[in-house]
Scaffold this active site. Sequence first.
Site: not given
Ligand code: KIV
Length: 272
Positions: A52, A91, A121, A123, A190
Site C-alpha cells: 500500500d 496489501d 498482507k 498490519e 518493520e
Molecule cells: O507497503 C509496503 O511497501 C510495505 C513494506 C514497507 C513492507 O508494507
Amino acid sequence: MSVAKKDYKRITVKTLVDMKTNGEKISMLTAYDFTMAKIVDGAGVDVILVGDSASNVMAGHETTLPITLDQMIYHAAGVVRAIDRSLVVVDLPFGSYQSDPKEALRSAIRIMKESGGHAVKLEGGKEVKESIKRILHAGIPVMGHLGLTPQSIYKFGTYTVRAKEDAEADKLKEDAMMLERIGCFAIVLEKIPAKLAQEVAESVSIPVIGIGAGNGVDGQVLVLHDMLGMTHEFHPRFLRRYMNLYEDMTNSISQYVSDVKNLDFPNDEEQY
Ligand code: KIV
C-alpha cells in the site's frame, strides 16, 4: 540466470518456509505495475509485494491511508500479468479489514479473484486476529506485519523505530507467536531493533522478513523506488540505494528536451 531461479520454478508460500528451514535468505521488493514487476521477477526476486506504499510512491499521498481496495487491485493485476516466478503478496489497504472479519474476508476474496495475487498482507497483531483467522479459513495465505505499521501513523505520530520499550517489545513477540499459531505463512517486521527482530525470527518457524530490522531475520524487503534511487527525499538509515535513478532520469529527460528544442531529435535515421 540466478542460482535461485534454477532452484525454484515458482515461489509458493511453502517454498518460503523451506527457504527458512534451509537457511536461504528470502528477497522481497515492492512493485506496483507490469513493467517494473517484469524486471523484478526476471531478476530473481522471491516475493513481490504490491504494497500500500503505492499510495505514497504511485499516487503521491503523504500516508498509506487513502489508497482504496479498487486501486490496490488495479496495481496488483498489472503485477500478476508480468510474473513467471515470484510469489505476489498484496496489501489489504486501510479500511478494508479493520471493522469486522466478514469485511476482511470479502476484501481478501476480491484481491484474490480480481487481481490473481497469491496472498494478502495486513498490519497488526491481536487486534486483527479474528479477521486473519476468517481469511485463512477461506484458504487465502496471510502475511502478517508488525512493528512500524504505517496504517496506524496517526496513532504513533511519527515513523521512528518501534518496540524499543519492553512493553511494546513483549507485545510484538506475543503477536508474532500468535500469527504463527493461527497459520500466517510469514511476518514482516518493520523498523524495530535488530536484536528484537532476530529474537522473533528465532522463536517462530515461519519466515520473518525485515525492513529496517537488521540482518538476523529470514529475508529483507525494500520499496523498489527507494532502492533504485528514484525517490530522493527519503533517507532512512536502513535504506541502501543501488542506483541514483532520480539523477540519471533527470539528466536523460533534460537531454531529450534539449535535443527536441535544438532539432537534434529525430535525426535522419530516426524517421521514415
Ligand atoms: O507497503 C509496503 O511497501 C510495505 C513494506 C514497507 C513492507 O508494507
